[in-house]
Design an enzyme around this catalytic site. Structure first.
Site, PDB file in Angstrom:
ATOM      1  N   ARG A  25     -21.721  -3.145   4.423  1.00 22.23           N
ATOM      2  CA  ARG A  25     -20.952  -4.412   4.550  1.00 22.23           C
ATOM      3  C   ARG A  25     -21.027  -4.939   5.757  1.00 22.23           C
ATOM      4  O   ARG A  25     -21.157  -4.327   6.973  1.00 22.23           O
ATOM      5  CB  ARG A  25     -19.514  -4.164   4.119  1.00 22.23           C
ATOM      6  CG  ARG A  25     -18.654  -5.582   4.501  1.00 22.23           C
ATOM      7  CD  ARG A  25     -17.354  -5.261   4.100  1.00 22.23           C
ATOM      8  NE  ARG A  25     -16.479  -4.009   4.484  1.00 22.23           N
ATOM      9  CZ  ARG A  25     -15.341  -3.873   3.982  1.00 22.23           C
ATOM     10  NH1 ARG A  25     -14.760  -4.495   3.035  1.00 22.23           N
ATOM     11  NH2 ARG A  25     -14.823  -2.724   4.259  1.00 22.23           N
ATOM     12  N   ARG A  75       0.714  -1.189   0.216  1.00 23.97           N
ATOM     13  CA  ARG A  75      -0.014  -0.205  -0.075  1.00 23.97           C
ATOM     14  C   ARG A  75       0.950   1.134   0.188  1.00 23.97           C
ATOM     15  O   ARG A  75       0.188   2.306  -0.015  1.00 23.97           O
ATOM     16  CB  ARG A  75      -0.758   0.017   1.364  1.00 23.97           C
ATOM     17  CG  ARG A  75      -2.248  -0.329   1.013  1.00 23.97           C
ATOM     18  CD  ARG A  75      -2.773  -0.220   2.553  1.00 23.97           C
ATOM     19  NE  ARG A  75      -3.975  -0.074   2.720  1.00 23.97           N
ATOM     20  CZ  ARG A  75      -4.949  -1.153   2.756  1.00 23.97           C
ATOM     21  NH1 ARG A  75      -4.705  -2.196   2.597  1.00 23.97           N
ATOM     22  NH2 ARG A  75      -6.156  -0.684   3.361  1.00 23.97           N
ATOM     23  N   ARG A  87     -17.374  -3.667  10.516  1.00 24.35           N
ATOM     24  CA  ARG A  87     -16.172  -3.277  10.973  1.00 24.35           C
ATOM     25  C   ARG A  87     -16.426  -2.208  11.557  1.00 24.35           C
ATOM     26  O   ARG A  87     -17.068  -1.127  11.277  1.00 24.35           O
ATOM     27  CB  ARG A  87     -15.277  -3.409   9.545  1.00 24.35           C
ATOM     28  CG  ARG A  87     -14.554  -4.618   9.107  1.00 24.35           C
ATOM     29  CD  ARG A  87     -14.067  -4.703   8.011  1.00 24.35           C
ATOM     30  NE  ARG A  87     -12.958  -3.519   7.863  1.00 24.35           N
ATOM     31  CZ  ARG A  87     -12.336  -3.386   6.747  1.00 24.35           C
ATOM     32  NH1 ARG A  87     -12.376  -4.424   5.644  1.00 24.35           N
ATOM     33  NH2 ARG A  87     -11.640  -2.453   6.507  1.00 24.35           N
TER      34      ARG A  87
END
Ligand code: AP5
Ligand code: ZN
Length: 214
Positions: free
Chosen positions: A127, A88, A160
């Site tokens: 999600r 990343r 999350r």
């Protein structure tokens, strides 16, 4: 095959990985999943990583390079791997090349999950995940058979902690500033493939298969 998946938060890396993994007998190494596991288990690594993750910032290069170096030695990675969420930063990409260079191997393909920022908030806030397997669902785009329950194990699904609109902003910021240069890094090496990742999940799978069979 040795693959890298790059894309902003919610671009579909974790959704496509299990399919690619089964098609090519690869191991799936997702630094985000590994870090979340370490945070939940309160290991020394998890304690160091938690603060940055909660804020949507990147964890230090040394920590993630260390976990990837260790994870790639697993026997299940012998036939190749999918790196999901790593590298990343350009420093991570250079370290990865160094590690692979020592084994006389290199990255075969980098899949760039191209998605406009504007559609990511809906993907992220809808999600639901099954933490122990890494499976993810979406209330609208990929609902589980029973709401709030994992299809395979029957375990409860969770959201999350970093999947809020506020934390998403700093995750996107980190992506544009620190991860986009990694896309150029791989483009220069001639291994980059751009995927139209705004399409529905099954169509993205077809695009991935096209790239990997060419
Ligand atoms: P990480 O876990 O890697 O999070 P991320 O990069 O922000 O990516 P996501 O997991 O959010 O997105 P995804 O592309 O996997 O989306 P998904 O397929 O689930 O990292 C978390 C944190 O860990 C970082 O912020 C950082 O702190 C730390 N970290 C991790 N790696 C690091 C590193 N290398 N260096 C430093 N720090 C690191 O899809 C999202 C949702 O959309 C799902 O609900 C899904 O069902 C749905 N969906 C998927 N595809 C589609 C589609 N085509 N159409 C409609 N809906 C879709
Ligand atoms: Zn993911």
């Amino acid at each position: 095959k040795r693959l890298v998946l790059i894309g902003p938060p919610g671009s579909g890396k974790g959704t496509q990985s299990p399919i690619i993994k089964d098609d090519y007998c690869l191991c799936h190494l997702a630094t985000g999943d590994m870090l979340r596991g370490a945070v939940a288990a309160k290991t020394p690594l998890g304690i160091k990583a938690k603060e940055a993750m909660d804020k949507g910032e990147l964890v230090s290069d040394d920590l993630v390079v260390g976990i990837i170096d260790e994870a790639m030695k697993k026997p299940s990675c012998e036939k190749g791997f999918i790196l999901d969420g790593f590298p990343r930063t350009v420093v991570q990409a250079e370290k990865l090349d160094e590690m692979l260079g020592k084994q006389g191997t290199k990255i075969d393909k980098v899949l760039n999950f191209a998605v406009d920022d504007s559609i990511l908030e809906e993907r992220i806030t809808g999600r639901w995940i099954h933490p122990s397997s890494g499976r993810s669902y979406h209330t609208k785009f990929a609902p589980p058979k029973v709401p709030g329950v994992d299809d395979v194990t029957g375990d409860p699904l969770i959201q999350r902690k970093d999947d809020t609109p506020e934390v998403l902003k700093s995750r996107l910021d980190a992506f544009h500033k620190q991860t986009e240069p990694v896309i150029d890094y791989y483009a220069k090496k001639g291994v980059l493939a751009n995927l139209p990742a705004e399409k529905p999940p099954k169509e993205v799978t077809t695009e991935v298969q096209k790239v990997l069979s060419s």
